[in-house]
Enzyme design. Structure first.
Site: not given
Length: 554
Positions: A319-321, A323, A361
């Site tokens: 994941h990222c901020e 996704s 996130y």
């Protein structure tokens, strides 16, 4: 005449002899129109033959007589005299009934000779057929010089292959003794080089990349067997990885949904370092570059000292901020590298199941803040990290332009001496150097220092010895300012603007200078005083053109 051609064995012999003549010579005796055209061949005089030719003819006649395909009465008739014209005329009427039997006998005779030498090629067979035809013609026409020459020529040609065969046999003997010709030596060297290269290629390709050689196991996907609910993003056509919701992530972490199907579960946070430090999911790993990803999940697996005895794969959740870009991009790169390494074990992979956390996130922090540590959320575009965000995004864009293929990533992924092994150490050293470089306190450059000829005691400027006059005339020189190393070029250029008179009386049209007492100077501002405009020296003009100044005074 009738007694000769009816009811005797001589009649049968004559018929067979004439049939051999027609088949071998391909003469047009079968056609009645050409009978008298070929009669002249019977009246030609016999040519002179040498004893050698006669011996050869006798040997061939004996060989032909001993053939098992010929009968006794035929051999007797061959030794007899040549037939006359009447016999030939009567023979033409009886040829049609006996052509088939004669063709069979002649073909069997030629077949027996070809079976004795089965290794001859097509050219030798044609020479053998010509030799047999010439043999029959010489038996029928022993006095023809043309036929004897063709027969001797065919014999000389037929002897050449035997000489070649003897030379070939001698070559074989030489090869057995170890004396190989140069052509065969070159071909053998080429073959050995090709085989050596193939062996080296297979060994080089199999040794670093074969997972079984280093104790690494590859697996097949078992996501369909688990109870993990997943779905795909229909809005993004380039996203090929299944996605899970934050609720599913909570169940995986707290309820151990994948314990029976996976050896472990690893969460990869693809955000930048300042975002991860501000707040992240518990037990997640921060990886935001391709080099770090290859080092952590490819090089460590291939070149680890301990053998991997895991019988179950590892589940990866990326994941990222949000996704939306960074997380799916790094997941695609990891899958591409994994496919290159395990190309010989398709469809097995090191990490067959990779999941994308939908919403990133931010969705986890909004719904389940208890899963985050610390319980904070720092966005990528936060005001206090704009400079770091721009720098990190430039690096990420440059990395995204590179595509991992088999040609450009084969040795990079498989080599144990890859510089990415020391990525973390170099990264930490670079960050410490950057922090130490930016740790100094910023100080502005020093102010201008002006030398004055006469300055009152209350002035903060440097003053020379006072002469008793209240009025003062400051001396502005570039030479004195250039001696000070702390002054910048901009300050030097500022002095050119002082050449123009910055003080004059707007009341007087002639531009008389104002007169200010010495007490007024103590207020803090510079005031240039002079009775006449020409009395004020111009520093730039005086320093550059001192001769002009003296002329003006005169």
């Amino acid at each position: 005449m009738n007694n000769i051609f009816h009811g005797t064995e001589d009649e049968c012999a004559n018929e067979d002899v004439l049939s051999f003549q027609k088949i071998s010579l391909k003469s047009p005796f079968g056609k009645k129109k050409n009978i008298f055209r070929n009669v002249q061949t019977f009246f030609k005089s016999k040519s002179k033959h040498s004893n050698v030719d006669d011996d050869l003819i006798n040997k061939e006649n004996l060989a032909f007589d001993k053939s098992p395909l010929l009968t006794n009465h035929r051999s007797k008739e061959i030794d007899g005299p040549s037939p006359n014209i009447k016999q030939l005329g009567h023979r033409d009427e009886l040829d049609e009934n006996e052509n088939e039997n004669d063709d069979i006998v002649l073909s069997m005779h030629f077949a027996s000779q070809t079976l004795q030498s089965p290794t001859r090629n097509s050219s030798r067979r044609s020479l053998t057929n010509n030799r047999d035809n010439d043999l029959l013609s010489r038996i029928k026409y022993p006095g023809s010089p043309q036929r004897s020459s063709s027969f001797s020529r065919s014999r000389s040609l037929s002897r050449k292959p035997s000489m070649n065969s003897s030379s070939n046999s001698s070559r074989r003997v030489q090869r057995q003794d170890g004396k190989i010709p140069r052509s065969s030596r070159k071909s053998s060297q080429k073959f050995s080089n090709i085989t050596q290269n193939t062996l080296n290629f297979t060994s080089a390709s199999s040794s670093p990349l074969a997972p079984n050689s280093v104790g690494v196991k590859c697996f097949e996907s078992c996501l369909a067997k688990t109870q993990i609910p997943y779905y795909y993003d229909d809005r993004n056509s380039n996203d090929f990885f299944p996605r899970i919701s934050p609720e599913t992530l909570k169940n995986i972490l707290q309820n151990n949904m994948c314990e029976s199907f996976y050896n472990s579960c690893r969460i990869i946070d693809c955000r930048f370092e300042y975002e991860y430090t501000g707040g992240h999911i518990i037990n997640s790993v921060n990886i935001h570059s391709r080099d770090e990803l290859e080092y952590e999940f490819i090089h460590k697996v291939l070149h680890s000292d301990t053998s991997n005895n895991n019988t179950l794969p590892t589940l990866l959740i990326i994941h990222c901020e949000f996704s939306s870009h960074r997380g799916p991009s790094l997941a695609s790169h990891l899958r591409n590298c994994d496919r290159i390494i395990n190309q010989d074990h398709y469809p097995k992979l090191f990490y067959p199941d990779i999941l994308i956390l939908d919403g990133g996130y931010k969705a986890v922090f909004d719904n389940f803040p208890e899963l985050c540590y610390p319980r904070q959320y720092v966005g990528m575009n936060s005001q206090e990290n704009l400079l770091n965000c721009e720098q990190e995004m430039d690096k990420f864009r440059r990395e995204s332009k590179r595509f991992a293929t088999k040609n450009n990533s084969f040795r990079k992924l498989a080599s144990p001496s890859n510089p990415n092994f020391f990525y973390r150490d170099s990264h930490q050293s670079s960050t410490t150097m950057a922090s130490s470089a930016l740790s100094f306190r910023f100080e502005p450059p020093p102010k201008l220092s002006l030398n004055h000829r006469r300055v009152s005691s209350g002035s903060s400027l440097n003053s020379s010895e006072s002469t008793g006059d209240e009025n003062f005339f400051p001396i502005l020189s570039k030479s004195s300012m250039s001696s000070n190393s702390n002054l910048s070029t901009s300050h030097m250029l500022l002095m050119d603007g002082l050449d123009t008179p910055s003080y004059f009386s707007f009341e007087d049209e002639r531009g008389n200078h104002q007169q200010v007492s010495g007490d007024e100077e103590q207020d803090g501002d510079f005031t240039f005083v002079g009775s006449d405009r020409e009395d004020l020296p111009r520093p730039a003009r005086r320093s550059l053109f001192p001769s002009l100044e003296t002329e003006d005074k005169k």
